[in-house]
Each structure stands twice: as C-alpha cells, then as structure tokens.
Design a protein around this motif. Structure first.
Motif, PDB file in Angstrom:
ATOM      1  N   GLY A  79       0.822  -1.209   0.000  1.00 13.66           N
ATOM      2  CA  GLY A  79       0.000   0.000   0.000  1.00 13.66           C
ATOM      3  C   GLY A  79       0.851   1.252   0.000  1.00 13.66           C
ATOM      4  N   ASN A  80       1.967   1.226   0.734  1.00 11.36           N
ATOM      5  CA  ASN A  80       2.895   2.372   0.732  1.00 11.36           C
ATOM      6  C   ASN A  80       3.428   2.643  -0.666  1.00 11.36           C
ATOM      7  OD1 ASN A  80       4.525   1.728   3.986  1.00 11.36           O
ATOM      8  ND2 ASN A  80       2.455   2.405   3.485  1.00 11.36           N
ATOM      9  N   VAL A  81       3.759   1.553  -1.388  1.00 14.65           N
ATOM     10  CA  VAL A  81       4.230   1.690  -2.767  1.00 14.65           C
ATOM     11  C   VAL A  81       3.130   2.293  -3.642  1.00 14.65           C
ATOM     12  CG1 VAL A  81       4.861   0.376  -4.839  1.00 14.65           C
ATOM     13  CG2 VAL A  81       6.000  -0.105  -2.660  1.00 14.65           C
ATOM     14  N   ALA A  82       1.905   1.827  -3.463  1.00 14.34           N
ATOM     15  CA  ALA A  82       0.796   2.310  -4.280  1.00 14.34           C
ATOM     16  C   ALA A  82       0.565   3.808  -4.097  1.00 14.34           C
ATOM     17  CB  ALA A  82      -0.475   1.541  -3.947  1.00 14.34           C
ATOM     18  N   GLU A  83       0.698   4.290  -2.868  1.00 13.77           N
ATOM     19  CA  GLU A  83       0.381   5.690  -2.576  1.00 13.77           C
ATOM     20  C   GLU A  83       1.608   6.594  -2.473  1.00 13.77           C
ATOM     21  OE1 GLU A  83      -2.682   6.362  -2.714  1.00 13.77           O
ATOM     22  OE2 GLU A  83      -3.447   4.326  -2.578  1.00 13.77           O
ATOM     23  N   ASN A  84       2.823   6.014  -2.534  1.00 18.32           N
ATOM     24  CA  ASN A  84       4.054   6.772  -2.278  1.00 18.32           C
ATOM     25  C   ASN A  84       3.966   7.463  -0.916  1.00 18.32           C
ATOM     26  OD1 ASN A  84       6.636   7.800  -2.677  1.00 18.32           O
ATOM     27  ND2 ASN A  84       5.920   9.575  -3.835  1.00 18.32           N
ATOM     28  N   SER A  85       3.741   6.671   0.117  1.00 15.02           N
ATOM     29  CA  SER A  85       3.514   7.172   1.470  1.00 15.02           C
ATOM     30  C   SER A  85       4.756   7.867   2.029  1.00 15.02           C
ATOM     31  CB  SER A  85       3.117   6.019   2.395  1.00 15.02           C
ATOM     32  OG  SER A  85       1.982   5.358   1.901  1.00 15.02           O
ATOM     33  N   GLY A  86       4.520   8.764   2.967  1.00 17.15           N
ATOM     34  CA  GLY A  86       5.604   9.491   3.616  1.00 17.15           C
ATOM     35  C   GLY A  86       5.650   9.193   5.101  1.00 17.15           C
ATOM     36  N   GLY A  87       5.445  10.230   5.917  1.00 18.59           N
ATOM     37  CA  GLY A  87       5.508  10.078   7.365  1.00 18.59           C
ATOM     38  C   GLY A  87       6.158  11.288   7.986  1.00 18.59           C
ATOM     39  N   VAL A  88       6.239  11.282   9.303  1.00 11.58           N
ATOM     40  CA  VAL A  88       6.731  12.464  10.014  1.00 11.58           C
ATOM     41  C   VAL A  88       8.221  12.697   9.795  1.00 11.58           C
ATOM     42  CG1 VAL A  88       4.922  12.331  11.765  1.00 11.58           C
ATOM     43  CG2 VAL A  88       7.101  11.194  12.164  1.00 11.58           C
ATOM     44  N   HIS A  89       8.956  11.688   9.339  1.00 11.74           N
ATOM     45  CA  HIS A  89      10.393  11.869   9.107  1.00 11.74           C
ATOM     46  C   HIS A  89      10.744  11.919   7.623  1.00 11.74           C
ATOM     47  CE1 HIS A  89      10.401  10.358  13.330  1.00 11.74           C
ATOM     48  NE2 HIS A  89      11.331  11.270  13.446  1.00 11.74           N
ATOM     49  N   CYS A  90       9.726  12.158   6.763  1.00  9.63           N
ATOM     50  CA  CYS A  90       9.994  12.144   5.325  1.00  9.63           C
ATOM     51  C   CYS A  90      10.776  13.371   4.873  1.00  9.63           C
ATOM     52  CB  CYS A  90       8.690  12.016   4.543  1.00  9.63           C
ATOM     53  SG  CYS A  90       7.548  13.387   4.777  1.00  9.63           S
ATOM     54  N   LEU A  91      10.783  14.455   5.648  1.00  7.92           N
ATOM     55  CA  LEU A  91      11.506  15.653   5.254  1.00  7.92           C
ATOM     56  C   LEU A  91      12.989  15.352   5.063  1.00  7.92           C
ATOM     57  CD1 LEU A  91      11.677  18.709   4.786  1.00  7.92           C
ATOM     58  CD2 LEU A  91      11.880  19.001   7.267  1.00  7.92           C
ATOM     59  N   LYS A  92      13.573  14.611   5.994  1.00  7.06           N
ATOM     60  CA  LYS A  92      15.009  14.295   5.926  1.00  7.06           C
ATOM     61  C   LYS A  92      15.274  13.000   5.182  1.00  7.06           C
ATOM     62  CE  LYS A  92      19.123  13.659   8.838  1.00  7.06           C
ATOM     63  NZ  LYS A  92      19.665  13.760  10.232  1.00  7.06           N
ATOM     64  N   TYR A  93      14.416  11.993   5.366  1.00  9.32           N
ATOM     65  CA  TYR A  93      14.710  10.663   4.842  1.00  9.32           C
ATOM     66  C   TYR A  93      13.936  10.293   3.574  1.00  9.32           C
ATOM     67  CZ  TYR A  93      17.270  10.007   9.146  1.00  9.32           C
ATOM     68  OH  TYR A  93      18.185  10.138  10.169  1.00  9.32           O
ATOM     69  N   GLY A  94      13.015  11.148   3.161  1.00  6.72           N
ATOM     70  CA  GLY A  94      12.339  10.915   1.900  1.00  6.72           C
ATOM     71  C   GLY A  94      11.077  10.075   2.004  1.00  6.72           C
ATOM     72  N   LEU A  95      10.346  10.045   0.899  1.00 12.96           N
ATOM     73  CA  LEU A  95       9.109   9.269   0.784  1.00 12.96           C
ATOM     74  C   LEU A  95       9.433   7.825   0.393  1.00 12.96           C
ATOM     75  CD1 LEU A  95       7.278  11.988  -1.300  1.00 12.96           C
ATOM     76  CD2 LEU A  95       6.796  11.487   1.090  1.00 12.96           C
ATOM     77  N   THR A  96       8.395   7.041   0.159  1.00 11.24           N
ATOM     78  CA  THR A  96       8.600   5.656  -0.255  1.00 11.24           C
ATOM     79  C   THR A  96       9.479   5.573  -1.495  1.00 11.24           C
ATOM     80  OG1 THR A  96       6.452   5.000   0.658  1.00 11.24           O
ATOM     81  CG2 THR A  96       7.421   3.534  -0.968  1.00 11.24           C
ATOM     82  N   VAL A  97       9.262   6.461  -2.464  1.00 12.05           N
ATOM     83  CA  VAL A  97      10.015   6.412  -3.718  1.00 12.05           C
ATOM     84  C   VAL A  97      11.511   6.568  -3.501  1.00 12.05           C
ATOM     85  CG1 VAL A  97       9.854   8.891  -4.228  1.00 12.05           C
ATOM     86  CG2 VAL A  97       9.998   7.231  -6.118  1.00 12.05           C
ATOM     87  N   HIS A  98      11.907   7.214  -2.418  1.00 13.42           N
ATOM     88  CA  HIS A  98      13.326   7.419  -2.139  1.00 13.42           C
ATOM     89  C   HIS A  98      13.935   6.275  -1.334  1.00 13.42           C
ATOM     90  CE1 HIS A  98      11.562  11.609  -2.344  1.00 13.42           C
ATOM     91  NE2 HIS A  98      12.391  11.583  -3.363  1.00 13.42           N
ATOM     92  N   ASN A  99      13.106   5.338  -0.896  1.00 13.86           N
ATOM     93  CA  ASN A  99      13.574   4.273  -0.006  1.00 13.86           C
ATOM     94  C   ASN A  99      13.289   2.866  -0.528  1.00 13.86           C
ATOM     95  OD1 ASN A  99      14.490   5.586   2.785  1.00 13.86           O
ATOM     96  ND2 ASN A  99      12.799   6.791   1.980  1.00 13.86           N
ATOM     97  N   VAL A 100      12.927   2.775  -1.799  1.00 15.08           N
ATOM     98  CA  VAL A 100      12.644   1.480  -2.421  1.00 15.08           C
ATOM     99  C   VAL A 100      13.587   1.272  -3.605  1.00 15.08           C
ATOM    100  CG1 VAL A 100      10.949   0.206  -3.797  1.00 15.08           C
ATOM    101  CG2 VAL A 100      10.258   1.294  -1.669  1.00 15.08           C
ATOM    102  N   LEU A 101      14.193   0.089  -3.673  1.00 12.22           N
ATOM    103  CA  LEU A 101      15.087  -0.248  -4.778  1.00 12.22           C
ATOM    104  C   LEU A 101      14.378  -1.003  -5.894  1.00 12.22           C
ATOM    105  CD1 LEU A 101      18.287  -1.400  -2.848  1.00 12.22           C
ATOM    106  CD2 LEU A 101      18.082   0.611  -4.313  1.00 12.22           C
ATOM    107  N   ALA A 102      13.448  -1.868  -5.532  1.00 10.56           N
ATOM    108  CA  ALA A 102      12.796  -2.690  -6.552  1.00 10.56           C
ATOM    109  C   ALA A 102      11.381  -3.067  -6.129  1.00 10.56           C
ATOM    110  CB  ALA A 102      13.611  -3.957  -6.820  1.00 10.56           C
ATOM    111  N   VAL A 103      10.520  -3.212  -7.119  1.00 10.70           N
ATOM    112  CA  VAL A 103       9.138  -3.672  -6.915  1.00 10.70           C
ATOM    113  C   VAL A 103       8.881  -4.799  -7.908  1.00 10.70           C
ATOM    114  CG1 VAL A 103       6.697  -3.089  -7.120  1.00 10.70           C
ATOM    115  CG2 VAL A 103       8.283  -1.452  -6.088  1.00 10.70           C
ATOM    116  N   ARG A 104       8.414  -5.912  -7.394  1.00 10.41           N
ATOM    117  CA  ARG A 104       8.091  -7.048  -8.250  1.00 10.41           C
ATOM    118  C   ARG A 104       6.596  -7.324  -8.146  1.00 10.41           C
ATOM    119  NH1 ARG A 104       7.836 -12.674  -7.812  1.00 10.41           N
ATOM    120  NH2 ARG A 104       8.455 -13.797  -9.690  1.00 10.41           N
ATOM    121  N   GLY A 105       5.979  -7.665  -9.274  1.00  6.60           N
ATOM    122  CA  GLY A 105       4.553  -7.936  -9.244  1.00  6.60           C
ATOM    123  C   GLY A 105       4.080  -8.560 -10.528  1.00  6.60           C
TER     124      GLY A 105
END
Length: 500
Positions: free
Chosen positions: A159-185
């Motif tokens: 679900g995080n991948v689907a929505e590109n979720s963030g969070g309270v620490h996304c300012l420094k560490y980025g959203l889902t797109v910045h923390n995922v290397l690969a998606v298989r489906g």
C-alpha cells in the motif's frame, strides 16, 4: 432466481449470474477457502479508511502464492473483470474501494519478510508486510526502514508503494520512492514484471518511479526491496509554542531557509492539540495557537549543534515557549500526540475526512487562515495537522456521515481546500493518493491533455483498463461537468485557477 420483471431485478439477476461465473473461474485457480462472495463475507471489504464511500465487491479473493496471483489476474483478464488490489485497507482516499462488478484481490497473506541483508542494508519483503514490521525485523542489526506513516503499525508496504507514502520523518529521509530499490509484481495479464533492481540505478526508463504512487493501476505488487538506514545515535525533539498561526508558519519557512533539514518538522493547530492532549497526554501547550515539533538526529555533537540553531530560529520567529526533550521517553511522548492525531479526532466526531494537499511552505499561514474561513462557510469543524517541513497538509474535516447534508458540505469543504491549495501553487495530494476522493479536483490541477497523457500510460500497462478502474484520472466528460458546476457555484472566481 425467477425471470426479472423490473430494472432492479434485472440488475440483481445480472450480478448474480456474473458472480457465479467469476467464482467458477477463480475456483479453478485458488482453494475454496480463499474465495469470498457471500454478503456477510464481503461487507468488511466495502471501503478503506475513507468510510464515507462504500461499495460491495462482487468477489474477494485471498491468494496464498504468486502462482495463484498470476492465475487470478489471467482469469479476470479473460473475463474482462475489474480487479482492485487491497493491502490493509488503511488508505484515506478510497483507492481500495471495490468495484461493484469486480474482484477485490487481497494481499493479506503475503506477509513474510524474505530476507534482511545488513551488509547491503536492504530488506526483501512481500507486499502484505506491515511497515513497522520491517523496522522490527531490522532492529537487531541496528537498522530501520525510514518512511513512517501514522498508520505504520497496520499499513502494508504494498500500500505504501501504491500511494508513495511518507511520514513524520519524510523531510530528511524521503518518501517511499526514495527508499525502495525494486518492486516485483504482476500485470493484469498475469505476467511477472520487475521495476528497478538491487543496484542504486538500473538501465532504461525509470519505471520504478512510475509504479510507486500509481495506486494499483499498473500492476499488483507482491514483493518489494527496501533500503534500510542505520539508527541514529541520538534523537531529540523541540516542542515550540506560538501565539499566532502566521508566526508558526513563518517559523517553518525560516528553519528551512537557515539551511537546516530537521529529521521531522510537524505543525498542529489549537483544535488538534486539544484533541490529542485529551487522548494521549503528550504534554502539549493547550494555550498555543499552534505548536511545532522539530526533531534532530545524528551524533550527540550534531544533535546539540542543530537543536541550538533551530531553537535560535524559533525564538527569532516569536516562539512563546520552547521545550527540548530530555530523554528518549519524553521524545516519544512528544511524537505520540502527532502519531495519534487521527484516532484522537475520531473520539470527538462521528466521522472525519482527512485531506492531503500540498502547498509552498511560505503559504502555510495563508492556507490555515483560509481554512478557518471555510469552517464558517460550510459550518463544519476542522482540525489541522501536517508535515509542515514539506508543506503537506492534513486538515481533518469533522462531520456525521449519517447526515447527507453534512456529508455534502464536507465534500464541498474538502474540494475547496484542495483547489485553494492548487491556487496557492500546490497540488491536490502529497501522500494519500487521489483514489475516488480527489477525482474532481484533479480536473482543476491538470488539463485535458495532461489527463490523456496519464491515461496513455495506464493503457500501455493495462489495455483493457481493468486494474483499479474509475480512479485517479478523471475523464474528459467528468471534468466538463465539474467545470460547469464550479462556474454555476462561482467557485472559479479565483484568478489562479484554470478555466474549463
């Protein structure tokens, strides 16, 4: 069933006939216990976190293997049956709302962490793994997964991948797109597909960034490779009070302008702090018009220096009180209120609708003052909490869904917030996605040509448009009708909004 004699009976007959056909086809692919179609079994799947909109699916299927996922998709493609993938159902835009004549494909049983590689700092997990479970599994290696949505105890990585979720620490560490290397489906045809890879970059088009945030419209996610980061040696949090919303908004912009990128920079207005303080007793200043939570993490020396710099900026911007967490327990208590903003709001209102627009940081005060005027206009309360550091708003409009008039006013209120955000140079969504909630407001942000480009990408992956249809991208007809409604209602008076 007897031959239908009315349109309603005909619709019921057609649904029952189609349902039987789909159940037969899927029964050849998955075991009987993995199929749900009786009313009492499918009702729990009729909505996600956006409970104001509901639809009962034709069939719910809970595959247990990738082969079964592929088989389900092939069968649905052959029968031209729409498919809506579902994770934990915590989404807030109706992205997982079922299709009335379609299959809801639940990834609930894909909940295994397949591998933790501490040397490469990666984790390979199935799509149904909870966000927080990744950090729990990586903790013995001194690592964690950085994106931390408020629903991280329940929401899934798929679900995080689907929505590109963030969070309270996304300012420094980025959203889902910045923390995922690969998606298989799998595609709608049941063909395996991989986006990205184990390396930091892969040759060819950047399709990984395309699938992250695509809201289940391009493929069904079964496995995700995420980046892990080392736990910081120390983290401390500033709680700053302000007697004026504009001062608080200007303080956010000033912190960033000073060259400081906090680990977290969150803002809550007075109604929200009152709601969460009564719920979790985090120690918030109830007299403040707004409070900021500013976190620093790193080595003790880095944290001390950054806390000092942020405190100085906040004082210069008019903070009436500044409290710095003394230990880890107090830091977690400060954050407990922010993390529990949504459930706290649920205690003071029968229902709420959480919006998700973004604006330039310098316009924070402007949008809050505009929302205050909207409260008077629509006669509904609104509490505000948001990722102030990157301008991602989360106004919570409170209403009673059992009152059709309140629901209607809530919808108008929400659209007004989204479209005012666009007029201020922002967007209609930051991390919750468009789903069904923001379809009309997409007409305001994007032109017909831009929407058609998005449809073209959709068709490149899903020619029959069976994956999560009717969401995210508004049709030309829908936008034309919405434009006429806005003109009649005088909502397009703002000079910065596009004309239809």
């Amino acid at each position: 069933m007897n031959a239908p004699t009315t349109p309603a009976q005909a619709a019921q007959f057609n649904r029952a006939s189609r349902q039987a056909e789909v159940v037969r086809a899927l029964g050849a692919v998955v075991p009987t216990h993995a199929l749900l179609w009786q009313t009492e079994d499918t009702v729990p799947y009729e909505c996600d976190g956006l409970t104001a909109y509901r639809e009962r699916p034709l069939v719910v299927v809970l595959p247990e293997t990738e082969a079964q996922v592929a088989g389900v998709l092939k069968a649905c493609h052959a029968l031209n049956v729409p498919v809506v993938a579902r994770g934990a159902g915590t989404g807030l835009s109706g992205g997982a709302m079922p299709h009335a004549m379609g299959v809801t494909l639940s990834l609930a049983k894909f909940n295994r962490i397949l591998n933790i590689d501490p040397r490469a700092r990666t984790a390979l997990v199935q799509g149904g793994v909870r966000n927080l479970a990744i950090s729990e599994a990586a903790a013995p290696h001194g690592l964690y997964y950085a994106p931390d949505p408020s629903s991280q105890i329940a929401c899934t990585i798929g679900g995080n991948v689907a929505e590109n979720s963030g969070g309270v620490h996304c300012l420094k560490y980025g959203l889902t797109v910045h923390n995922v290397l690969a998606v298989r489906g799998y595609t709608i045809e049941g063909e395996p597909i991989t986006f990205g890879g184990d390396a930091l970059d892969t040759p060819g088009l950047d399709l990984l960034s395309l699938v992250i945030g695509s809201e289940g419209m391009l493929a069904v996610t079964t496995e995700v490779t995420v980046k892990l980061v080392p736990k910081p040696m120390l983290a401390r949090c500033i709680m700053a009070s302000f007697d004026d919303i504009r001062k608080a908004g200007d303080a956010v912009a000033s912190v960033i302008a000073a060259g400081i990128i906090p680990a977290g920079l969150e803002m809550m207005d007075k109604p929200m702090t009152a709601a969460v303080e009564d719920f979790v007793h985090a120690g918030y200043d109830l007299s403040a018009a707004a409070i900021l939570l500013c976190e620093s993490d790193g080595t003790p020396e880095e944290v001390e220096e950054e806390i000092g710099r942020m405190s100085a900026v906040l004082r210069q911007c008019g903070a009436t009180a500044i409290t710095v967490s003394k230990d880890e327990a107090e830091r977690l208590r400060f954050w407990s209120g922010r993390k529990n903003a949504f459930p706290a709001s649920g205690r003071i209102s029968p229902d709420y609708m959480c919006m998700d627009s973004t604006i330039p940081r310098k316009r924070l005060a402007d949008i809050l003052l505009a929302i205050a005027e909207m409260e008077k206009k629509y006669q509904l309360r609104c509490a505000n909490v948001f990722h102030a550091g990157d301008g991602n708003l989360h106004p919570l409009i409170m209403f009673d869904a059992n009152d059709p008039d309140q629901l209607h006013r809530c919808e108008l209120f929400g659209a007004d917030i989204l479209e005012t955000s666009v007029a201020m140079g922002g967007t209609v969504t930051g991390e919750h996605g468009v789903g069904v909630e923001k379809l009309n407001s997409m007409c305001v942000q994007f032109s017909a040509e831009e929407n058609e480009q998005m449809f073209a990408v959709k068709r490149a992956f899903d020619t029959k448009e069976l994956l999560n249809p009717g969401k995210v991208i508004p049709t030309l007809q829908r936008c034309a009708e919405y434009g006429k409604m806005l003109v009649r209602g005088g909502r397009l008076a703002h000079p910065d909004l596009p004309r239809f």
